[in-house]
Design a protein around this motif. Sequence first.
Motif, PDB file in Angstrom:
ATOM      1  N   LEU A  61       0.848  -1.194   0.000  1.00 24.15           N
ATOM      2  CA  LEU A  61       0.000   0.000   0.000  1.00 24.15           C
ATOM      3  C   LEU A  61       0.883   1.244   0.000  1.00 24.15           C
ATOM      4  O   LEU A  61       1.665   1.454   0.931  1.00 24.15           O
ATOM      5  CB  LEU A  61      -0.920  -0.013   1.236  1.00 24.15           C
ATOM      6  N   ASP A  62       0.753   2.022  -1.048  1.00 19.96           N
ATOM      7  CA  ASP A  62       1.482   3.287  -1.129  1.00 19.96           C
ATOM      8  C   ASP A  62       0.957   4.244  -0.049  1.00 19.96           C
ATOM      9  O   ASP A  62      -0.201   4.142   0.375  1.00 19.96           O
ATOM     10  CB  ASP A  62       1.280   3.879  -2.527  1.00 19.96           C
ATOM     11  N   TYR A  63       1.791   5.169   0.370  1.00 14.23           N
ATOM     12  CA  TYR A  63       1.371   6.110   1.414  1.00 14.23           C
ATOM     13  C   TYR A  63       0.926   7.452   0.830  1.00 14.23           C
ATOM     14  O   TYR A  63      -0.230   7.818   0.942  1.00 14.23           O
ATOM     15  CB  TYR A  63       2.501   6.312   2.431  1.00 14.23           C
ATOM     16  N   ASP A  64       1.839   8.173   0.180  1.00  9.19           N
ATOM     17  CA  ASP A  64       1.542   9.531  -0.291  1.00  9.19           C
ATOM     18  C   ASP A  64       0.574   9.515  -1.474  1.00  9.19           C
ATOM     19  O   ASP A  64       0.822   8.851  -2.496  1.00  9.19           O
ATOM     20  CB  ASP A  64       2.843  10.243  -0.679  1.00  9.19           C
ATOM     21  N   LYS A  65      -0.504  10.251  -1.327  1.00  9.14           N
ATOM     22  CA  LYS A  65      -1.542  10.393  -2.358  1.00  9.14           C
ATOM     23  C   LYS A  65      -2.305   9.082  -2.615  1.00  9.14           C
ATOM     24  O   LYS A  65      -3.070   8.999  -3.569  1.00  9.14           O
ATOM     25  CB  LYS A  65      -0.984  10.964  -3.662  1.00  9.14           C
ATOM     26  N   THR A  66      -2.046   8.055  -1.822  1.00  3.93           N
ATOM     27  CA  THR A  66      -2.889   6.848  -1.850  1.00  3.93           C
ATOM     28  C   THR A  66      -3.520   6.736  -0.466  1.00  3.93           C
ATOM     29  O   THR A  66      -4.663   7.146  -0.292  1.00  3.93           O
ATOM     30  CB  THR A  66      -2.077   5.590  -2.222  1.00  3.93           C
ATOM     31  N   PHE A  67      -2.757   6.257   0.510  1.00  2.73           N
ATOM     32  CA  PHE A  67      -3.299   6.212   1.871  1.00  2.73           C
ATOM     33  C   PHE A  67      -3.745   7.603   2.322  1.00  2.73           C
ATOM     34  O   PHE A  67      -4.826   7.763   2.902  1.00  2.73           O
ATOM     35  CB  PHE A  67      -2.258   5.656   2.844  1.00  2.73           C
ATOM     36  N   VAL A  99      -1.252  -1.323  -4.395  1.00  2.00           N
ATOM     37  CA  VAL A  99      -2.270  -0.273  -4.371  1.00  2.00           C
ATOM     38  C   VAL A  99      -1.499   1.036  -4.366  1.00  2.00           C
ATOM     39  O   VAL A  99      -0.844   1.382  -3.373  1.00  2.00           O
ATOM     40  CB  VAL A  99      -3.170  -0.390  -3.120  1.00  2.00           C
ATOM     41  N   ASP A 100      -1.535   1.744  -5.488  1.00  2.00           N
ATOM     42  CA  ASP A 100      -0.613   2.869  -5.660  1.00  2.00           C
ATOM     43  C   ASP A 100      -1.179   3.887  -6.645  1.00  2.00           C
ATOM     44  O   ASP A 100      -1.711   3.509  -7.687  1.00  2.00           O
ATOM     45  CB  ASP A 100       0.726   2.332  -6.192  1.00  2.00           C
ATOM     46  N   ASP A 101      -1.041   5.176  -6.322  1.00  2.00           N
ATOM     47  CA  ASP A 101      -1.517   6.218  -7.239  1.00  2.00           C
ATOM     48  C   ASP A 101      -0.541   6.454  -8.387  1.00  2.00           C
ATOM     49  O   ASP A 101      -0.888   7.128  -9.351  1.00  2.00           O
ATOM     50  CB  ASP A 101      -1.726   7.551  -6.491  1.00  2.00           C
ATOM     51  N   ASP A 102       0.654   5.910  -8.301  1.00  2.00           N
ATOM     52  CA  ASP A 102       1.673   6.146  -9.325  1.00  2.00           C
ATOM     53  C   ASP A 102       2.313   4.826  -9.752  1.00  2.00           C
ATOM     54  O   ASP A 102       3.411   4.489  -9.307  1.00  2.00           O
ATOM     55  CB  ASP A 102       2.729   7.105  -8.785  1.00  2.00           C
TER      56      ASP A 102
HETATM   57 MG   LIG Z   1       1.901   7.887  -4.057  1.00  2.00          MG
END
Ligand SMILES: [Mg+2]
Length: 100
Positions: A5-11, A81-84
């Motif tokens: 799980l990505d943190y920045d802009k995902t979580f 799970v990642d926005d990028d």
């Molecule tokens: Mg991100």
Amino acid sequence: MKIALDYDKTFTADKALFSSFVRLVKSKGHEIRFVTFRKSNKPNLDIKSDARRLGIKIIFTDEKQKSPSTINQGWKPDIWVDDDPSKIPGSTGLSSISSI
Ligand SMILES: [Mg+2]
């Protein structure tokens, strides 16, 4: 199943939503970790606080491609799970991706 799980802009896009997701994943017996592009030598107080609250580990890739970094640290996610998504494959993996 292992979930990265990505943190920045995902979580951080919806902490309440993804906190519920983390709890559900754990309740189903799966493993989930934060996998972040961030450098590990920074304070990272926010991600450390959230990881502690949720009882999950963090993998810092130190600004390297995520997939090879996690494998090098002995952890190979089944699902990302990642926005990028461009930060996930290694440079050799990118060459095999073709556009439609
Ligand atoms: Mg991100």
